[in-house]
Design an enzyme around this catalytic site. Structure first.
Site, PDB file in Angstrom:
ATOM      1  N   SER A  69      36.020  24.565  28.870  1.00  0.00           N
ATOM      2  CA  SER A  69      34.700  24.527  28.224  1.00  0.00           C
ATOM      3  C   SER A  69      34.595  25.561  27.116  1.00  0.00           C
ATOM      4  O   SER A  69      33.754  25.428  26.226  1.00  0.00           O
ATOM      5  CB  SER A  69      33.608  24.793  29.271  1.00  0.00           C
ATOM      6  OG  SER A  69      33.959  25.900  30.065  1.00  0.00           O
ATOM      7  N   VAL A  97      38.008  25.674  40.537  1.00  0.00           N
ATOM      8  CA  VAL A  97      39.437  25.625  40.892  1.00  0.00           C
ATOM      9  C   VAL A  97      39.811  26.583  42.024  1.00  0.00           C
ATOM     10  O   VAL A  97      40.912  26.508  42.559  1.00  0.00           O
ATOM     11  CB  VAL A  97      40.359  25.867  39.659  1.00  0.00           C
ATOM     12  CG1 VAL A  97      40.206  24.776  38.623  1.00  0.00           C
ATOM     13  CG2 VAL A  97      40.149  27.252  39.064  1.00  0.00           C
ATOM     14  N   TYR A 105      41.902  46.961  34.492  1.00  0.00           N
ATOM     15  CA  TYR A 105      42.531  45.641  34.527  1.00  0.00           C
ATOM     16  C   TYR A 105      43.417  45.459  35.768  1.00  0.00           C
ATOM     17  O   TYR A 105      44.145  44.494  35.880  1.00  0.00           O
ATOM     18  CB  TYR A 105      43.343  45.463  33.237  1.00  0.00           C
ATOM     19  CG  TYR A 105      43.587  44.018  32.852  1.00  0.00           C
ATOM     20  CD1 TYR A 105      42.569  43.245  32.294  1.00  0.00           C
ATOM     21  CD2 TYR A 105      44.831  43.429  33.048  1.00  0.00           C
ATOM     22  CE1 TYR A 105      42.792  41.927  31.932  1.00  0.00           C
ATOM     23  CE2 TYR A 105      45.066  42.100  32.686  1.00  0.00           C
ATOM     24  CZ  TYR A 105      44.040  41.364  32.132  1.00  0.00           C
ATOM     25  OH  TYR A 105      44.261  40.052  31.776  1.00  0.00           O
ATOM     26  N   LYS A 153      47.780  38.146  37.599  1.00  0.00           N
ATOM     27  CA  LYS A 153      48.654  37.534  36.589  1.00  0.00           C
ATOM     28  C   LYS A 153      50.128  37.713  36.969  1.00  0.00           C
ATOM     29  O   LYS A 153      50.955  36.829  36.724  1.00  0.00           O
ATOM     30  CB  LYS A 153      48.374  38.126  35.203  1.00  0.00           C
ATOM     31  CG  LYS A 153      46.969  37.822  34.675  1.00  0.00           C
ATOM     32  CD  LYS A 153      46.691  36.332  34.603  1.00  0.00           C
ATOM     33  CE  LYS A 153      45.371  36.015  33.934  1.00  0.00           C
ATOM     34  NZ  LYS A 153      45.036  34.588  33.974  1.00  0.00           N
TER      35      LYS A 153
END
Ligand code: NAP
Length: 254
Positions: free
Chosen positions: A15, A65, A154, A161
């Site tokens: 989106s 998801v 982070y 990740k």
């Protein structure tokens, strides 16, 4: 020219930001492209309108998801409406920017479920369709430099990740011989909505720019979409289980 006519693509979190750029890039190259969102319905519909105006088939699917049921329903919908799936871009991510010392079990679970577990459930559910793809099917995960560099605030996203990159490599080992390529795009900082939530974004951006070795050129969502297009195409058939770094060379030197 890369021609994806006749291929069906699904881009999660398309989106906005990088996901919408990837969806549009794949559609420009000819792919019928499914747009997924979780909260931004009207933004997702705008992306689908643009895809339709390119002459491609599209649909908008609301699916979280991080929920296995939603993932399975979304893939069922793709099978019923499009008859197959050739390209899967796992882009949706969440996490928030905060110190690890302030990270709760809820933060950890939400980030891991959206950024890592989703890819596993997506591939599991899509496996019968990906195996049937003519030519090689392509799965692409979106990662960041924080998977291996320590960046302020982070720690949680960076660790998701790192896990995502490992899952892609292990999936390549498990299912690569079934006609499926799985690779990762590891991108530097790009100015999207999530970038604007980073507390120290300007400082980080200035630092990365100083280290970049492509002059003043800034990394854009289009650069990432171009890499996704390459990894979605037959040009990358011999690229398997790899991580493609897009940061103008900033991370290769001190
Ligand atoms: N921006 C950067 O600097 C940068 C750098 C390297 C890597 N990346 C990675 O690139 C990807 C996209 O980043 P971005 O900056 O474009 O993000 P963004 O602007 O924050 O957009 C996130 C997208 O993911 C969707 N999303 C979030 N949670 C979801 C869920 N549970 N289920 C389905 N969709 C969900 C959002 O949908 P709604 O609009 O419906 O909420 C939105 O479309 C992420 O994996 C990110 O980690 C970003």
């Amino acid at each position: 020219m890369i021609d994806l006519t006749g291929r069906v693509a699904l881009v999660t979190g398309s989106s906005r930001g990088i996901g919408s750029a990837c969806a549009l890039r794949l559609a420009e190259a000819g792919a019928d492209t499914v747009v997924n969102y979780v909260t931004s319905r009207s933004a997702a519909e705008e992306v689908a309108d643009q895809i339709q105006s390119l002459g491609r088939r599209t649909a908008v699917v609301k699916a979280d998801v991080s929920e296995q049921e939603d993932v399975v329903s979304m893939i069922d919908f793709v099978r019923e409406s499009f008859g197959g799936l050739d390209i899967l871009v796992s882009n949706a991510a969440t996490g928030g920017f905060r110190p690890l010392l302030a990270t709760t079990a809820q933060h950890f679970e939400a980030a891991m479920n959206t950024n890592v577990r989703a890819l596993m459930f997506l591939v599991q559910a899509a496996m019968p369709l990906l195996k049937r793809s003519e030519g090689r099917a392509k799965v692409i995960g979106l990662s960041s430099l924080g998977s291996h560099l320590a960046l302020p605030m982070y720690g949680l996203i960076g660790s998701t990740k790192a896990a995502l990159e490992s899952i892609i490599r292990h999936f390549a080992l498990e299912i690569g011989d079934h006609g499926i390529n799985l690779n990762v795009i590891q991108a530097g900082l790009v100015e999207t909505d999530s970038f604007h939530q980073m507390p120290n974004r300007e400082q980080l951006l200035a630092h990365r720019r100083a280290k970049s070795m492509v002059g003043d050129r800034r990394l854009t969502v289009r650069d990432i979409a171009d890499a996704a297009l390459y990894l979605a195409s037959p040009l990358s058939d011999m690229v398997q289980g790899q991580t493609l770094v897009l940061d103008g060379g900033a991370s290769i030197h001190a």
